[in-house]
Design a protein around this motif. Structure first.
Motif, mmCIF file in Angstrom:
data_model
loop_
_atom_site.group_PDB
_atom_site.id
_atom_site.type_symbol
_atom_site.label_atom_id
_atom_site.label_comp_id
_atom_site.label_asym_id
_atom_site.label_seq_id
_atom_site.Cartn_x
_atom_site.Cartn_y
_atom_site.Cartn_z
ATOM 1 N N SER A 76 -10.480 -7.607 2.608
ATOM 2 C CA SER A 76 -10.890 -6.202 2.614
ATOM 3 C C SER A 76 -10.953 -5.654 4.037
ATOM 4 N N ARG A 77 -11.333 -6.506 5.001
ATOM 5 C CA ARG A 77 -11.418 -6.036 6.388
ATOM 6 C C ARG A 77 -10.028 -5.693 6.922
ATOM 7 N N GLY A 78 -9.041 -6.550 6.667
ATOM 8 C CA GLY A 78 -7.680 -6.264 7.116
ATOM 9 C C GLY A 78 -7.082 -5.057 6.423
ATOM 10 N N LEU A 79 -7.324 -4.951 5.130
ATOM 11 C CA LEU A 79 -6.816 -3.835 4.334
ATOM 12 C C LEU A 79 -7.393 -2.510 4.811
ATOM 13 N N LEU A 80 -8.718 -2.467 4.946
ATOM 14 C CA LEU A 80 -9.378 -1.195 5.241
ATOM 15 C C LEU A 80 -9.245 -0.793 6.707
ATOM 16 N N ALA A 81 -9.043 -1.763 7.598
ATOM 17 C CA ALA A 81 -8.797 -1.411 9.000
ATOM 18 C C ALA A 81 -7.492 -0.652 9.136
ATOM 19 N N LEU A 82 -6.453 -1.102 8.446
ATOM 20 C CA LEU A 82 -5.173 -0.395 8.500
ATOM 21 C C LEU A 82 -5.285 0.940 7.784
ATOM 22 N N ALA A 83 -6.021 0.977 6.677
ATOM 23 C CA ALA A 83 -6.225 2.238 5.968
ATOM 24 C C ALA A 83 -6.905 3.261 6.870
ATOM 25 N N ASP A 84 -7.928 2.837 7.594
ATOM 26 C CA ASP A 84 -8.629 3.747 8.493
ATOM 27 C C ASP A 84 -7.715 4.226 9.616
ATOM 28 N N ALA A 85 -6.870 3.329 10.123
ATOM 29 C CA ALA A 85 -5.972 3.693 11.221
ATOM 30 C C ALA A 85 -5.014 4.803 10.809
ATOM 31 N N HIS A 86 -4.704 4.868 9.511
ATOM 32 C CA HIS A 86 -3.764 5.881 9.013
ATOM 33 C C HIS A 86 -4.461 6.951 8.170
ATOM 34 N N GLU A 87 -5.797 6.954 8.184
ATOM 35 C CA GLU A 87 -6.573 7.924 7.416
ATOM 36 C C GLU A 87 -6.104 7.960 5.959
ATOM 37 N N CYS A 88 -5.939 6.772 5.409
ATOM 38 C CA CYS A 88 -5.467 6.610 4.032
ATOM 39 C C CYS A 88 -6.629 6.038 3.216
ATOM 40 N N GLU A 89 -7.077 6.788 2.237
ATOM 41 C CA GLU A 89 -8.335 6.503 1.549
ATOM 42 C C GLU A 89 -8.133 5.673 0.278
ATOM 43 N N LEU A 90 -8.951 4.632 0.104
ATOM 44 C CA LEU A 90 -8.959 3.859 -1.137
ATOM 45 C C LEU A 90 -9.712 4.652 -2.193
ATOM 46 N N VAL A 91 -9.017 5.010 -3.294
ATOM 47 C CA VAL A 91 -9.614 5.914 -4.277
ATOM 48 C C VAL A 91 -9.694 5.325 -5.684
ATOM 49 N N GLY A 92 -9.374 4.038 -5.852
ATOM 50 C CA GLY A 92 -9.503 3.454 -7.181
ATOM 51 C C GLY A 92 -8.649 2.218 -7.339
ATOM 52 N N GLY A 93 -8.593 1.688 -8.576
ATOM 53 C CA GLY A 93 -7.796 0.514 -8.866
ATOM 54 C C GLY A 93 -8.389 -0.310 -9.980
#
Length: 325
Positions: free
Chosen positions: A99-116
């Motif tokens: 989750s740390r690797g996933l969300l760090a890249l998401a934050d870098a690109h302002e790409c929000e996790l919205v479900g799954g």
């Protein structure tokens, strides 16, 4: 730890762009006025796309990076993504790293996790990513024109070198092994370059299965052919500029095969008019991304390879990855 505790601890975050985020039955997304949604999905399966020994932080990064690479190829700005995750068991150390690797890249690109979704099963990661692009400005595979230049971004072939090392077919000295492994496990999605190429490139796609095969998708969609300089492409391999590379004593054919048949590069291949060369180079400079011209689009169908001297090369060695081939 139950399913919903797992989601809450490792993946639930306050929603920013979407009025509904993780925890509701649906996420609601609306592109800005004058924008189209760009949507792409990728699946990563243990043993097929990644090794069981991979660092979970790196796996989290790559899982999202391969999807962001698709948005980059479309010239789309990342908005949000969903995550479907099958786990054989709850391993909290693995989940923390992933989750740390996933969300760090998401934050870098302002790409929000919205479900799954989460479920028990063999380790399998599926991400669907959403982006936006001005209506009519998306980079597609179908716009290449005869006379266009063919370009690639970044470096090619290094991830394939790592794969050959893991397979025991190639022994790499320590520094080179780390470089190759980094390229395989931590690809850089070229989102900024994709955005900069809107209005310049006539066609684009990302390189996931290898240049030789992936480029054919552009040729088929555009109804054109191409001539490529295999040695210009091979020069894009970062490993070839490493101090330890000479010790490998790879032949020219071996270097070409790593680059042209490699895969897992997640760079962009794109076409642009010859009149746009300066603009392409400026786009690369502005985004800190190397861009290399490797060929041209032809009227005659098919893909032809030449060496640095313009001599034709046989194509049998230049085959890309096919899951069912």
């Amino acid at each position: 730890m139950g399913e919903f505790d797992l989601i809450a601890r490792y993946f639930k975050r306050p929603a920013k762009r979407s009025p509904l985020g993780v925890g509701d039955d649906c996420a609601l997304l609306a592109p800005a006025p004058g924008m189209q949604l760009a949507v792409s999905s990728d699946m990563l399966v243990e043993g097929r796309h990644f090794l069981s020994t991979v660092d979970p932080l790196r796996l989290g990064h790559k899982a999202l990076a391969v999807n962001l690479s698709d948005l980059a190829a479309c010239g789309a700005k990342p908005l949000a993504f969903t995550l479907a995750l099958a786990l054989p068991s709850v391993d909290e150390a693995w989940l923390e790293g992933f989750s740390r690797g996933l969300l760090a890249l998401a934050d870098a690109h302002e790409c929000e996790l919205v479900g799954g979704d989460t479920t028990r099963g063999p380790l399998n990661i599926c991400i669907t990513v959403f982006g936006e692009v001005p209506t009519g400005q998306a980079l597609l595979r179908s716009g290449a024109k005869p006379g266009d230049d063919i370009w690639v971004s970044g470096t090619l072939g290094d991830a394939r070198m790592a794969l050959e090392m893991f397979r025991g077919k190639l022994t790499l000295p320590p520094g080179l092994a780390q470089l190759a492994r980094d390229r395989m496990e931590m690809p850089t999605p070229r989102v900024a370059l994709g955005l900069a190429l809107r209005g310049i490139a006539t066609a684009a796609l990302d390189l996931s299965d290898g240049l030789a095969g992936d480029l054919r998708h552009v040729l088929e969609a555009s109804g054109v052919g191409a001539t490529l300089d295999a040695d210009a492409a091979a020069a894009c391999m970062a490993a070839s500029r490493h101090s330890e590379f000479a010790a490998l004593a790879l032949s020219a054919d071996a270097r070409r095969a790593l680059v042209l048949s490699g895969g897992d590069d997640y760079e962009l291949a794109f076409c642009a008019p010859t009149s746009a060369r300066a603009r392409v180079e400026q786009a690369g400079h502005a985004t800190g991304t190397a861009v290399t011209r490797i060929g041209s689009i032809d009227v005659q169908p098919g893909l032809r390879w030449v060496d640095a001297n313009g001599q034709a090369l046989t194509q049998q060695q230049f085959l890309s990855f096919d899951h069912f081939g």
